[in-house]
Design an enzyme around this catalytic site. Structure first.
Site: not given
Ligand code: PEP
Length: 259
Positions: A13-15, A99, A101, A171, A177, A216, A237-238
């Site tokens: 997930n590149w956000k 998600h 977010e 998640e 994150g 994470s 993600g990251g």
């Protein structure tokens, strides 16, 4: 032991990160590094504007691509929205829906999540339904109840044939994150709970349901998490923004399935 009905899946997930140049570099690096991979299904969920590049660089690579959001509406006067049919035209295989977010920052409710799932499914796109509890909810001991509520909204709204097409991502919000990861045991407990709830609603589907862990995930913790029997891969993600980290996570999935 891993269930042979399920193939491992690792999704990046590149956000809202990257430029056309950095996205192109990342896609090329993934394409080169993962060309031998046949054991793990791999996808990247890119920002909308990078999806044509995904199609250009990933077609015939074996790596799939998807979006991070979709409109709850099919078409019309919805300024700024992107329809599922538009994502399908760009070759999206997956779309993230619900998600945390989006739920926390953009007010996405379970009802909106259901409408988005309907749109994605109607366009032939596989939704990755994200669920998870906040830190306060975990500390109150309501993790299972929160996830049960998020899942119930979907399980009660969609017919069996559509439910069979979903992927679920667990998640924990406190792990996204933050560098804090659920322990392998915490992840396994919730994944087993998700599968039990699915089995109660759709007994024939639960064993084949892909349930990803997200929060994470890094190269150095992926293997132990992926080794859990009900963890079928990861939503990353990251670490998905770094080709070598992401490829190491894909390799960790492969290793977990080979043991
Ligand atoms: C995510 O965005 O879905 C996610 C899990 O992020 P991170 O891996 O950075 O925690």
């Amino acid at each position: 032991m891993k269930n042979s009905q399920r193939r491992p899946l690792v999704v990046g997930n590149w956000k809202m990160h990257g430029t056309l140049v950095s996205a192109g570099d990342l896609l090329n690096a993934l394409r080169t590094s993962l060309q031998q991979n046949t054991a793990v299904d791999v996808a990247v969920c890119a920002p909308f504007v990078h999806l044509p590049l995904c199609r250009e660089l990933l077609t015939i690579s074996g790596i799939r691509w998807g979006a991070q959001n979709v409109s709850a509406y099919a078409q019309g006067a919805y300024t700024g929205e992107v329809a599922a049919s538009m994502l399908a035209e760009l070759g999206c295989h997956y779309v993230l829906i619900g998600h945390s977010e989006r739920r926390a920052l953009f007010g996405e409710t379970d009802a909106v999540v259901v409408e988005k799932l309907r749109q994605a499914l109607a366009a032939g796109i596989t939704p990755i339904l994200c669920v998870g509890e906040t830190l306060a909810e975990r500390e109150q001991g309501s993790t299972e109840a929160v996830i049960a509520g998020q899942l119930a909204a979907v399980l009660s709204a969609l017919p069996a044939g559509q439910l069979a097409q979903l992927v679920v991502a667990y998640e924990p919000v406190w792990a996204i994150g933050t560098g804090k990861t659920a322990t392998p045991e915490q992840a396994q407990a919730v994944h087993a709970h998700i599968r039990r709830q699915w089995a109660a609603a759709q007994p024939g589907q639960a064993e084949a349901l892909i349930v990803l862990y997200g929060g994470s995930v890094k190269a150095d913790n992926a293997r132990l998490i992926f080794a859990q029997p009900d963890v079928d891969g990861g939503l990353v993600g990251g670490a998905a923004l770094d080709a070598s980290q992401f490829c190491a996570i894909v390799n960790a999935a492969e290793q977990a399935w080979n043991h």
